[in-house]
Write an enzyme that holds these catalytic residues in place. Structure first.
Site, short mmCIF file in Angstrom:
data_model
loop_
_atom_site.label_atom_id
_atom_site.label_comp_id
_atom_site.label_asym_id
_atom_site.label_seq_id
_atom_site.Cartn_x
_atom_site.Cartn_y
_atom_site.Cartn_z
CD GLU A 1 -3.06 -1.11 2.31
OE1 GLU A 1 -3.58 0.04 2.80
OE2 GLU A 1 -3.46 -2.31 2.59
CG HIS B 1 -9.72 6.21 5.45
ND1 HIS B 1 -10.58 5.18 5.33
CD2 HIS B 1 -8.59 5.66 5.88
CE1 HIS B 1 -10.17 4.17 5.29
NE2 HIS B 1 -8.88 4.21 5.57
C1 SIN Z 1 -7.57 0.35 2.61
O1 SIN Z 1 -7.77 -0.66 2.19
O2 SIN Z 1 -7.21 1.07 1.48
C2 SIN Z 1 -7.56 0.96 3.92
C3 SIN Z 1 -6.48 0.43 4.53
C4 SIN Z 1 -6.24 1.58 5.63
O3 SIN Z 1 -6.89 2.55 5.80
O4 SIN Z 1 -5.16 1.29 6.48
#
Ligand code: SIN
Length: 537
Positions: free
Chosen positions: A115, A350
Site C-alpha cells: 500500500e 477516513h
Molecule cells: C484501504 O484498504 O485502503 C484502507 C487501509 C487503511 O486505511 O489502512
C-alpha cells in the site's frame, strides 16, 4: 452494573483487550450499535506486519517498517511508539490467528500486499475484507468467553471520575453513565479500569469511508472527563472512495476502494486518461495518502471534474474478481465492471490520526482510564498514518494496556473506596419533540467541516468554522440539557465536540505538515515540529 474491566467500543482494540482481560476478571464491553458496526469491520486493506525472515520479502525488516512509518508521519511520530508497535507485527498476527483469523496464503507463505508509503509488500490480508474477518473471529471468540458480557445498543454518555464528583486530589475513573438505546434507560456502570476503544470521527465530514457509528464518541467522552487531546487537525482523507452520485444509502456513498488495488498496479488517471499523480511525487499513485489526496483535490479543482478514476483494467481478466471479490461484486451492483472500466473515485474522510493523549501503554492522564485504537494518540501516526498500521496498533496497544493494568490495577489491588456515585438525573427534561433541530445541526456540521476544514484549509475558512461551531455547540448543549437523552442527541453532542477539537487544533498549526495543508502557511516549519495538545483544565 459493575465489572473489573469496562471497555467502550468493540473494534480490534476493544475486543483484543477484552479477550485478554477476561483471563483476569469480569469484562463488560459496550457497543452503541451492533457488534459489526465498527471501522475495524469495514477495513479492507489489511495489517502491516514484518514477519520472520522466511515468511517476508527479502530486504524487509522492522527497521524498514519503522522508517516508512516515520516518513509518512512527517516529523511528528514518536519514534519509541513506532518502534514498539512495529516490532510486534509477528506477535499480533499469531495472536489474531489464535482467535481464528484466517489470512490469505500462497502455499505455505502468507500473501503480502503493498500500500501507499510502504517500501515492501508487508500487508497481510483476507482478500479485501480483512477487517470483517478480524471482527468475525474476535466477536465469535468473545461471545464464547464466559467472563465477557457484550452489550449491544449501549451508549456511554459520560465517564464518571473522582474529580467530576468533587474529589480533585486524585483524578481517577469510576465508570460511566450508559444509555440503553432500546429502552432509553440510563444506568451507572461501575469499574475502576475503563478502556476507551470507541474509534474515530469520520462522520464529522459530509463524505467519509466510515460507518455511521464513527461520531467521535471516544474523544468527546475523554475531553469532557478532562483528558488531554492531541493532533486532531490530522484527519486522513482516503484518496479512493467510490464516486457514485446516484447512491442513496450511506453504505453506497461511503464505499471504499482499497489502497491495495493501487498496490497491485491500479493507477489514478483523470478524465483524459492522464496519470496526474507523478507530478506531485515520484511514487505516483502509491505515494502516502496525504500527497495522493491533495493531488486529486488539485486535479479536481484544475479540471472542474467531479471525480478522477482508478484504472486497473490492464490486469488480466479475473484478477479483480479473485483478489478483490468484495470490491468487484459491489461495483458490479452499481453497474460498473472494474475489469473493463476505470472506477470513478474521490477522496473522503477516513481516519483520525490524533485523539486522546496516551503513552505507549495506553494510559491517559486520568488514573485507571486507558485509550487504545483509533481514539488514542500514541504517537504512532504523527501527522499522517501509514496505511494498514491501525489494526496492528489496536491489537498491540490492547496487549500493552492489559500488561500495564495488571501491574498497576490488578483485581484485588483495590483503590480506595470511591465517593458515592449519584444515579443519573434526568431532571424535568422534556421528550425531544423537535428532531428536525438534531438533523439540521448534524447536516450543518458535516457540510461546514467538508467545505472549510477538509483537504485544503485557510485561516479564513478555519475562523468561520470555529465561529459557526461555537454557535452550534451552544445550541446542542441547550438541546441536550433541555430534553431527555436519546442516541441521536448523544451522537450530535459528540459530533460537535469532535469537530470543534479538529478546528481548535487546526487553527494552532500555522504551517503545512502531513495531513494538515493550509494555503496561508504552505511551508513546513521547524518551530511547529511538535504535537498540538489541548488541555481542558
Ligand atoms: C484501504 O484498504 O485502503 C484502507 C487501509 C487503511 O486505511 O489502512
Amino acid at each position: 452494573m459493575s465489572s473489573d474491566y469496562l471497555v467502550i467500543g468493540a473494534g480490534v482494540a476493544g475486543l483484543s483487550f477484552a479477550l485478554r482481560a477476561a483471563r483476569h476478571g469480569s469484562v463488560t464491553v459496550l457497543m452503541k450499535g451492533n457488534a459489526y458496526e465498527s471501522n475495524t469491520a469495514w477495513a479492507q486493506g489489511g495489517i502491516a506486519a514484518v514477519l520472520p525472515d522466511n515468511l517476508c520479502f527479502a530486504g524487509d525488516s522492522v527497521e524498514s517498517h519503522v522508517a516508512d512509518t516515520l516518513d509518512a508521519g512527517a516529523g511528528l511520530c514518536h519514534e519509541a511508539a513506532v518502534r514498539t508497535i512495529a516490532s510486534e507485527g509477528a506477535t499480533t498476527i499469531r495472536d489474531l490467528m489464535s482467535y481464528g483469523v484466517v489470512f490469505d496464503k500462497a502455499g505455505e507463505r502468507f500473501q503480502l500486499g503493498k500500500e501507499g508509503g510502504h517500501s515492501y509488500r508487508r500487508v497481510l490480508h483476507t482478500r479485501d475484507t480483512t477487517g470483517l474477518e478480524v471482527a468475525r473471529a474476535l466477536i465469535e471468540t468473545a461471545r464464547n468467553t464466559p467472563n465477557i458480557t457484550l452489550l449491544e445498543h449501549h451508549f456511554a454518555i459520560d465517564l464518571i471520575t473522582t474529580s467530576k464528583l468533587g474529589a480533585v486530589a486524585d483524578d481517577r475513573v469510576l465508570g460511566a453513565y450508559v444509555l440503553d438505546a432500546r429502552t432509553n434507560e440510563v444506568s451507572v456502570f461501575r469499574s475502576d479500569r475503563v478502556v476507551l476503544a470507541a474509534g474515530g470521527c469520520g462522520k464529522v465530514y459530509l463524505y467519509t469511508t466510515n460507518p455511521d457509528s464513527a461520531t467521535g464518541d471516544g474523544v468527546a467522552l475523554a475531553w469532557r472527563a478532562g483528558a488531554s487531546i492531541a493532533n486532531m487537525e490530522f484527519i486522513q482523507f482516503h484518496p479512493t472512495c467510490f464516486y457514485n452520485p446516484s447512491a442513496t444509502g450511506p453504505e453506497a456513498r461511503s464505499f471504499l476502494v482499497s489502497e491495495a488495488v493501487r498496490g497491485e498496479g491500479g493507477i489514478l488517471i483523470n478524465g483524459k486518461g492522464e496519470d496526474f499523480t507523478k507530478s506531485s511525487d515520484p511514487r505516483g499513485s502509491l505515494a502516502p495518502r496525504d500527497i495522493v489526496a491533495r493531488a486529486i483535490d488539485r486535479e479536481l479543482k484544475r479540471t472542474g471534474a467531479d471525480c478522477v478514476y482508478l484504472d486497473i483494467t490492464h490486469k488480466p481478466k479475473g484478477f479483480m474478481r479473485e483478489r478483490f471479490p468484495y470490491i468487484y461484486e459491489n461495483l458490479l451492483k452499481y453497474g460498473l465492471d472494474s475489469e473493463t472500466q476505470p472506477i470513478p473515485v474521490v477522496p473522503a474522510a477516513h481516519y483520525q490520526c490524533g485523539g486522546v493523549v496516551t503513552d505507549v501503554k495506553g494510559r491517559t492522564g486520568i488514573s485507571g482510564l486507558y485509550a487504545i485504537g483509533e481514539v488514542a494518540c500514541t504517537g504512532l501516526h504523527g501527522a499522517n498514518r501509514l496505511a494498514s498500521n491501525s489494526l496492528l496498533e489496536g491489537n498491540v496497544m490492547a496487549r500493552l494496556a492489559m500488561d500495564d493494568m495488571l501491574r498497576r490495577f490488578a483485581p484485588g489491588k483495590q483503590p480506595p473506596a470511591p465517593p458515592a456515585i449519584p444515579e443519573w438525573e434526568p431532571g424535568n427534561t422534556a421528550e425531544p419533540d423537535e428532531l428536525v433541530v438534531i438533523y439540521h445541526n448534524w447536516d450543518e456540521i458535516r457540510r461546514l467541516m467538508w467545505d472549510y476544514v477538509s483537504i485544503v484549509r485557510t485561516d479564513n475558512r478555519l475562523r468561520r468554522a470555529a465561529a459557526r461551531l461555537r454557535n452550534l455547540g451552544k445550541e446542542v448543549r441547550e438541546f441536550y440539557w433541555g430534553h431527555r437523552v436519546n442516541a441521536d442527541i448523544l451522537e450530535l453532542r459528540n459530533l460537535v465536540t469532535a469537530a470543534s477539537l479538529i478546528v481548535d487544533c487546526a487553527v494552532r498549526r500555522k504551517e503545512s505538515r502531513g495531513l494538515h495543508y493550509t494555503l496561508d502557511h504552505p511551508l513546513t516549519q521547524e518551530r511547529f515540529c511538535h504535537d498540538t495538545v489541548l488541555r481542558k483544565f
